[in-house]
Design an enzyme around this catalytic site. Structure first.
Site, PDB file in Angstrom:
ATOM      1  N   ARG A 175       0.813  -1.230   0.000  1.00 13.31           N
ATOM      2  CA  ARG A 175       0.000   0.000   0.000  1.00 13.31           C
ATOM      3  C   ARG A 175       0.847   1.282   0.000  1.00 13.31           C
ATOM      4  NH1 ARG A 175      -3.192  -3.435  -1.058  1.00 13.31           N
ATOM      5  NH2 ARG A 175      -5.233  -3.780  -0.106  1.00 13.31           N
ATOM      6  N   SER A 224     -10.613   0.098   2.998  1.00 12.10           N
ATOM      7  CA  SER A 224      -9.973  -0.216   4.281  1.00 12.10           C
ATOM      8  C   SER A 224      -9.451   1.058   4.914  1.00 12.10           C
ATOM      9  CB  SER A 224      -8.792  -1.164   4.080  1.00 12.10           C
ATOM     10  OG  SER A 224      -9.245  -2.399   3.619  1.00 12.10           O
ATOM     11  N   GLU A 294      -4.519   3.612   6.433  1.00 15.03           N
ATOM     12  CA  GLU A 294      -4.304   3.416   4.991  1.00 15.03           C
ATOM     13  C   GLU A 294      -4.849   4.633   4.234  1.00 15.03           C
ATOM     14  OE1 GLU A 294      -5.247  -0.393   3.126  1.00 15.03           O
ATOM     15  OE2 GLU A 294      -6.065   0.660   1.404  1.00 15.03           O
TER      16      GLU A 294
HETATM   17  N1  EPU Z   1     -11.977 -10.682   9.870  1.00 14.71           N
HETATM   18  C1  EPU Z   1     -12.688 -10.703  11.041  1.00 14.71           C
HETATM   19  N2  EPU Z   1     -13.556  -9.682  11.302  1.00 14.71           N
HETATM   20  C2  EPU Z   1     -13.734  -8.635  10.458  1.00 14.71           C
HETATM   21  C3  EPU Z   1     -12.992  -8.605   9.254  1.00 14.71           C
HETATM   22  C4  EPU Z   1     -12.125  -9.646   8.984  1.00 14.71           C
HETATM   23  O1  EPU Z   1     -12.560 -11.604  11.832  1.00 14.71           O
HETATM   24  O2  EPU Z   1     -14.534  -7.738  10.769  1.00 14.71           O
HETATM   25  C5  EPU Z   1     -11.071 -11.795   9.569  1.00 14.71           C
HETATM   26  C6  EPU Z   1     -11.571 -12.570   8.368  1.00 14.71           C
HETATM   27  O3  EPU Z   1     -12.481 -13.559   8.724  1.00 14.71           O
HETATM   28  C7  EPU Z   1     -10.280 -13.145   7.796  1.00 14.71           C
HETATM   29  C8  EPU Z   1      -9.234 -12.087   8.133  1.00 14.71           C
HETATM   30  O4  EPU Z   1      -9.786 -11.293   9.187  1.00 14.71           O
HETATM   31  O5  EPU Z   1      -9.947 -14.328   8.454  1.00 14.71           O
HETATM   32  C9  EPU Z   1      -8.858 -11.218   6.925  1.00 14.71           C
HETATM   33  O6  EPU Z   1      -9.985 -10.515   6.454  1.00 14.71           O
HETATM   34  P1  EPU Z   1     -10.303 -10.296   4.901  1.00 14.71           P
HETATM   35  O7  EPU Z   1     -10.169 -11.592   4.167  1.00 14.71           O
HETATM   36  O8  EPU Z   1     -11.558  -9.541   4.788  1.00 14.71           O
HETATM   37  O9  EPU Z   1      -9.093  -9.432   4.340  1.00 14.71           O
HETATM   38  P2  EPU Z   1      -8.454  -8.109   4.882  1.00 14.71           P
HETATM   39  O10 EPU Z   1      -7.098  -8.460   5.339  1.00 14.71           O
HETATM   40  O11 EPU Z   1      -9.344  -7.396   5.829  1.00 14.71           O
HETATM   41  C10 EPU Z   1      -7.282  -7.303   2.627  1.00 14.71           C
HETATM   42  C11 EPU Z   1      -7.128  -5.912   2.050  1.00 14.71           C
HETATM   43  C12 EPU Z   1      -8.329  -5.539   1.186  1.00 14.71           C
HETATM   44  C13 EPU Z   1      -8.519  -6.582   0.092  1.00 14.71           C
HETATM   45  C14 EPU Z   1      -8.675  -7.950   0.766  1.00 14.71           C
HETATM   46  C15 EPU Z   1      -8.805  -9.070  -0.234  1.00 14.71           C
HETATM   47  C16 EPU Z   1      -5.867  -4.433   3.487  1.00 14.71           C
HETATM   48  C17 EPU Z   1      -5.930  -3.447   4.589  1.00 14.71           C
HETATM   49  N3  EPU Z   1      -7.027  -4.955   3.113  1.00 14.71           N
HETATM   50  O12 EPU Z   1      -8.392  -7.227   3.532  1.00 14.71           O
HETATM   51  O13 EPU Z   1      -8.057  -4.301   0.564  1.00 14.71           O
HETATM   52  O14 EPU Z   1      -9.658  -6.283  -0.683  1.00 14.71           O
HETATM   53  O15 EPU Z   1      -7.519  -8.233   1.591  1.00 14.71           O
HETATM   54  O16 EPU Z   1      -7.672  -9.168  -1.014  1.00 14.71           O
HETATM   55  O17 EPU Z   1      -4.790  -4.727   2.975  1.00 14.71           O
HETATM   56  C18 EPU Z   1      -8.252  -1.931   0.767  1.00 14.71           C
HETATM   57  O18 EPU Z   1      -7.039  -1.894   0.895  1.00 14.71           O
HETATM   58  O19 EPU Z   1      -8.965  -0.885   0.737  1.00 14.71           O
HETATM   59  C19 EPU Z   1      -8.910  -3.219   0.694  1.00 14.71           C
HETATM   60  C20 EPU Z   1     -10.221  -3.337   0.730  1.00 14.71           C
END
Ligand code: EPU
Length: 310
Positions: A175, A224, A294
């Protein structure tokens, strides 16, 4: 507030019909939050973009480059400077290369790649914003980011020279890039080096990327809010801190995904800041982890954001 003499000077260079005053920024952000820009200019060609940046630097007016407005939070009092909206949108495809100007929506470039059977941008499916914003913040999914298929980025540099930077000189990371906190390096266009591929395989990779992304909140948001800490998820941590669904005014930590703050209608930037502070404090206290923003904060007074990890 800006000095009226400086505004007059800028207006003379850019044309008083093109330089707008007091333009609401809420409608220019995906959050739908924020006060007015004191000055607002839409650059429709790269020539115009270069001219406005040179003029702002010459007249010494603070400026902010606005792409799709998808990764920012604008203060309720707005921005006391010049907002330059990048609307330069030329797109060329030459065999396996795509040359895209900064103001093109990322989604359009992803679609063009698909239509020409070019692979490499599948990880960017479903991401809002423009090419410029995507490059500045190295947009992408979990482990695949836009920088992986970039060949070079053309910028306007500190001394107003047009320079082409090879991918390796852009300091891409999770990022981030060398453009992220540097308003003196302005992205003009990028060359993407893609791979000819069977459309069926591109379709499959796109589907997989959408699955990895999962369902994200549909309400107005800035995507995010925090970067993921190493080997963890900001959403998971905020959720585990018990903050899912927490509301301040009409801003809410999404009940669906805790790393999104959503605007339920008339949320104020100050409400969002309160939730940001709360999430940072609680996660630090409960898990010892510092969540880093972010999104970019625009127009806030230093005092308003002094205890926020930026
Ligand atoms: N989780 C929770 N509770 C929540 C949200 C998530 O327990 O409220 C758990 C999920 O169950 C999962 C883990 O946390 O086990 C990761 O969550 P998720 O798969 O939703 O991915 P993320 O790490 O939150 C990242 C990027 C997103 C991108 C997704 C998919 C960042 C900050 N976020 O999300 O990017 O779309 O992976 O590739 O890097 C963005 O940067 O704006 C963005 C949306």
């Amino acid at each position: 507030m800006l000095n009226p003499k400086n505004i007059r000077q800028l207006s003379k260079i850019l044309g008083s019909d093109r330089l707008k005053e007091n333009v609401s920024l809420a409608s220019h952000t995906t959050f739908g939050i924020g006060g007015p820009a004191q000055l607002f200019y839409e650059a429709k060609t790269s020539k115009e973009l270069i001219r406005v940046i040179k003029a702002a630097r010459q007249v010494k007016i603070p400026y902010f480059i606005l792409g799709g407005g998808s990764n920012i939070l604008v203060a309720d009092q707005g921005f006391a400077g010049l907002v330059i909206r990048v609307k330069i949108r030329k797109l060329k495809i030459k065999s396996s290369k795509i040359i895209a100007e900064a103001g093109i929506p990322l989604a359009k470039v992803v679609k063009a790649a698909q239509e020409h059977a070019l692979s490499g941008l599948e990880c960017c499916i479903g991401i809002p914003g423009t090419i410029g914003g995507a490059i500045v913040g190295n947009a992408g999914a979990k482990n695949q980011w836009i920088n992986q298929c970039i060949k070079s980025v053309t910028i306007l540099d500190e001394s107003c020279k047009i320079v082409s930077l090879k991918k390796d000189n852009c300091q891409f990371g999770y990022r981030t890039s060398c453009f992220r906190d540097n308003p003196l390096k302005i992205v003009l266009k990028a060359i993407f080096e893609l791979k000819k591929e069977n459309p069926r395989i591109i379709k499959e990779k796109t589907k997989q990327s959408l699955e990895v992304r999962g369902d994200q909140p549909k309400e107005k948001s800035a995507g995010s809010i925090f970067k993921n800490p190493a080997n963890d998820s900001a959403g998971r941590l905020i959720d585990a801190a018990g903050l899912k669904g927490k509301k301040v005014g009409e801003a809410q930590i999404s009940p669906q995904h805790a790393n999104f703050i959503i605007n339920l209608g008339r949320a104020k930037a100050k409400d969002v800041l309160t939730l940001i502070r709360l999430a940072q404090n609680e996660v630090k206290e409960k898990f010892g982890v510092e969540l880093e923003l972010e999104i970019k904060l625009i127009g806030f007074k230093r005092k308003e954001i002094e205890n926020i990890i930026n």
